[in-house]
Design an enzyme around this catalytic site. Structure first.
Site, mmCIF file in Angstrom:
data_model
loop_
_atom_site.group_PDB
_atom_site.id
_atom_site.type_symbol
_atom_site.label_atom_id
_atom_site.label_comp_id
_atom_site.label_asym_id
_atom_site.label_seq_id
_atom_site.Cartn_x
_atom_site.Cartn_y
_atom_site.Cartn_z
ATOM 1 N N LYS A 31 -3.281 21.475 7.392
ATOM 2 C CA LYS A 31 -1.937 21.801 6.867
ATOM 3 C C LYS A 31 -1.969 21.562 5.375
ATOM 4 O O LYS A 31 -1.576 20.520 4.894
ATOM 5 C CB LYS A 31 -0.889 20.918 7.533
ATOM 6 C CG LYS A 31 -0.827 21.110 9.040
ATOM 7 C CD LYS A 31 -0.132 19.962 9.713
ATOM 8 C CE LYS A 31 -0.359 19.974 11.202
ATOM 9 N NZ LYS A 31 -1.713 19.448 11.548
ATOM 10 N N HIS B 118 -6.407 22.931 12.528
ATOM 11 C CA HIS B 118 -5.284 21.996 12.463
ATOM 12 C C HIS B 118 -4.948 21.574 11.036
ATOM 13 O O HIS B 118 -4.128 20.670 10.823
ATOM 14 C CB HIS B 118 -5.611 20.761 13.323
ATOM 15 C CG HIS B 118 -4.421 20.121 13.939
ATOM 16 N ND1 HIS B 118 -4.188 18.767 13.870
ATOM 17 C CD2 HIS B 118 -3.377 20.650 14.614
ATOM 18 C CE1 HIS B 118 -3.063 18.486 14.492
ATOM 19 N NE2 HIS B 118 -2.551 19.601 14.954
ATOM 20 N N ASP C 186 -2.070 28.455 -7.342
ATOM 21 C CA ASP C 186 -2.782 28.860 -8.566
ATOM 22 C C ASP C 186 -4.152 28.190 -8.724
ATOM 23 O O ASP C 186 -4.565 27.876 -9.840
ATOM 24 C CB ASP C 186 -1.910 28.573 -9.810
ATOM 25 C CG ASP C 186 -0.764 29.572 -9.930
ATOM 26 O OD1 ASP C 186 -0.902 30.696 -9.424
ATOM 27 O OD2 ASP C 186 0.260 29.220 -10.535
HETATM 28 C C1 LIG Z 1 2.695 21.435 14.731
HETATM 29 O O1 LIG Z 1 3.556 22.273 15.433
HETATM 30 C C2 LIG Z 1 3.120 22.611 16.736
HETATM 31 C C3 LIG Z 1 4.094 23.607 17.286
HETATM 32 O O2 LIG Z 1 5.403 23.151 17.190
HETATM 33 C C4 LIG Z 1 2.973 21.377 17.581
HETATM 34 O O3 LIG Z 1 2.468 21.716 18.857
HETATM 35 C C5 LIG Z 1 2.021 20.419 16.915
HETATM 36 O O4 LIG Z 1 1.956 19.213 17.616
HETATM 37 C C6 LIG Z 1 2.466 20.147 15.493
HETATM 38 N N1 LIG Z 1 1.438 19.369 14.892
HETATM 39 C C7 LIG Z 1 1.721 18.452 14.005
HETATM 40 C C8 LIG Z 1 0.587 17.631 13.528
HETATM 41 O O5 LIG Z 1 2.840 18.275 13.607
#
Ligand SMILES: *[C@@H]1O[C@H](CO)[C@@H](O)[C@H](O)[C@H]1NC(C)=O
Ligand SMILES: *[C@@H]1O[C@H](CO)[C@@H](O)[C@H](O)[C@H]1NC(C)=O
Length: 207
Positions: free
Chosen positions: A141, A139, A146
């Site tokens: 992100k 999970h 670089d």
């Molecule tokens: C990220 O995107 C996915 C698919 O659209 C979704 O299921 C998920 O809840 C999102 N997570 C966040 C933290 O935005």
């Protein structure tokens, strides 16, 4: 040692230090270590900031900034991203890849089958992608610019926050990311990326 000679010794020592410092600063080799360029910016995304949107194309100021930062990669870009379905980001990654930037991507194993995921396309073009089959989500992100090059003429950057690289997140939801060159943070995220990179499997070999 009497008090007088002690004082004299101190004064002598101090003068010598000052004189040698003066000589060094005047004639000594100047070290030319440039302080690294500092970058710190928070980007806030929401529907209100979306200037233009149709089915295939979206424009917003924070998105422009994000693209700008991604596009500033000169040597490496390491991505750890739950979902990647945005077309502009896909294009930038392909451009960087063809320019010779080393792109590495870690994704969630289930989400890369999400509708519109560009991960398989990136992988088919030759970009190494790794994942882990697990009931737990990958999970994260974040993205490192670089941070994996020996070249010291670059400013390693960390981009991290709540943002999925999906249109819903980029142009609909309220989301945030920080962009920072803060070296301790960059280093800690880099360590995590390298740890997962070893632990996770190339997707081509595990389907
Ligand atoms: C990220 O995107 C996915 C698919 O659209 C979704 O299921 C998920 O809840 C999102 N997570 C966040 C933290 O935005
Ligand atoms: C990315 O950077 C290159 C220069 O390195 C530039 O030519 C190109 O237009 C940029 N692309 C975007 C989408 O900003």
């Amino acid at each position: 040692m009497g008090f007088k000679s002690f004082t004299q010794t101190i004064i002598l020592f101090a003068s010598l230090t000052l004189i040698s410092r003066y000589i060094y600063s005047r004639y000594g080799k100047k070290k030319t270590i440039k302080p690294p360029k500092e970058v710190h910016e928070a980007l806030m995304f929401s529907k209100d900031d979306t200037i233009y949107a149709d089915k295939k194309h979206y424009i917003s100021k924070p998105m422009d900034r994000l693209i700008y930062y991604l596009n500033s990669s000169r040597h490496t870009i390491d991505i750890c991203m739950y979902v990647l379905t945005n077309r502009d980001i896909f294009h930038i990654l392909m451009q960087l890849f063809y320019k010779g930037v080393k792109v590495r991507i870690i994704v969630d194993a289930d989400m890369q089958f999400a509708q519109g995921s560009y991960v398989r396309k990136l992988e088919k073009k030759g970009i190494p992608v790794r994942w882990m089959k697990s009931t737990n989500l990958m999970h994260h992100k974040f993205c490192l610019i670089d941070a994996s090059t020996e070249n010291s003429n670059v400013t390693p950057l960390l981009i991290a926050g709540s943002l999925n690289w999906t249109n819903q997140a980029l142009f609909g939801n309220w989301e945030d990311i920080i962009v920072t060159s803060q070296t301790v943070l960059v280093e800690q995220y880099k360590n995590e990326f390298e740890r997962l990179w070893v632990h996770f499997k190339p997707i081509g070999k595990s389907v």
